[in-house]
Scaffold this motif. Structure first.
Motif, PDB file in Angstrom:
ATOM      1  N   SER A 197     -12.176  17.051   4.931  1.00 55.03           N
ATOM      2  CA  SER A 197     -11.466  16.553   6.281  1.00 55.03           C
ATOM      3  C   SER A 197      -9.532  16.355   5.661  1.00 55.03           C
ATOM      4  N   ALA A 211      -6.788  18.100   8.060  1.00 52.03           N
ATOM      5  CA  ALA A 211      -5.186  17.169   8.622  1.00 52.03           C
ATOM      6  C   ALA A 211      -4.754  17.765   8.079  1.00 52.03           C
ATOM      7  N   TYR A 240     -17.830  10.970   6.093  1.00 54.49           N
ATOM      8  CA  TYR A 240     -18.367  10.851   7.438  1.00 54.49           C
ATOM      9  C   TYR A 240     -19.391  10.077   8.290  1.00 54.49           C
ATOM     10  N   THR A 255     -18.297   6.353   8.274  1.00 56.47           N
ATOM     11  CA  THR A 255     -16.982   6.379   8.567  1.00 56.47           C
ATOM     12  C   THR A 255     -17.408   6.402  10.053  1.00 56.47           C
ATOM     13  N   SER A 294     -13.369  15.919  11.555  1.00 59.39           N
ATOM     14  CA  SER A 294     -13.332  15.587   9.820  1.00 59.39           C
ATOM     15  C   SER A 294     -13.730  14.032   9.333  1.00 59.39           C
ATOM     16  N   ILE A 310     -12.309  10.900   7.874  1.00 57.77           N
ATOM     17  CA  ILE A 310     -11.494  10.336   8.342  1.00 57.77           C
ATOM     18  C   ILE A 310     -10.728  10.589   9.133  1.00 57.77           C
ATOM     19  N   SER A 311     -10.636  10.380  10.677  1.00 60.11           N
ATOM     20  CA  SER A 311     -10.264  10.427  11.819  1.00 60.11           C
ATOM     21  C   SER A 311     -10.916  11.363  12.693  1.00 60.11           C
ATOM     22  N   GLU A 312     -10.783  11.316  14.089  1.00 56.30           N
ATOM     23  CA  GLU A 312     -11.106  11.102  14.565  1.00 56.30           C
ATOM     24  C   GLU A 312      -9.899  12.987  15.320  1.00 56.30           C
ATOM     25  N   THR A 313     -10.028  13.628  14.740  1.00 57.06           N
ATOM     26  CA  THR A 313      -9.681  14.707  14.102  1.00 57.06           C
ATOM     27  C   THR A 313     -11.257  16.389  14.299  1.00 57.06           C
TER      28      THR A 313
END
Length: 128
Positions: A7, A11, A75, A78, A109, A111-114
């Motif tokens: 992740s 990023a 994941y 989160t 990812s 850690i983020s919605e990416t």
């Protein structure tokens, strides 16, 4: 050391799409265990057998891509557990490269919605 190296690489590439960040992302992906939705035979020791497959998504442009989840333990904490197997990234690259009907791999990812796409062509290049 981070508990979300894939992740983090995702990023970095999403933030600065350089060749260096791309190469790093592909290298980390290749050497990671990645979450996926698996189906088909799996032996008691966890290895897959003939007929094993992974789920796909048509998110975005409607083209089929292998659906993956970076850093599975992170994941799951989160966003919840949306996968049922861990597959080596190197195997997923080979699966995408060898399937003419597959447009690549979508990495989500932890850690983020990416997300980032590895195209089938990039998967082929990564397998050479």
């Amino acid at each position: 050391m981070s508990d979300s190296p894939l992740s983090d690489a995702l990023a970095a590439y999403a933030g600065d799409r350089t060749d260096e960040n791309w190469a790093h992302l592909i290298g980390v992906f290749r050497n990671s265990i990645v979450g996926a939705v698996g189906s088909g035979p799996v032996a008691a020791d966890g290895t897959s057998g003939a007929g094993f497959g992974v789920g796909r998504t048509t998110h975005g442009d409607g083209r089929p891509r292998i659906l993956t989840f970076a850093d599975p333990p992170v994941y799951a904490r989160t966003f919840g557990r949306r996968f049922n197997v861990g597959v080596p990234g190197s195997v997923l690259l080979e699966m995408a490269a060898g399937d003419l009907d597959c447009a690549g791999i979508l990495i989500n990812s932890a850690i983020s919605e990416t997300s980032v796409v590895i195209s089938r062509e990039a998967a082929v290049a990564a397998c050479d």
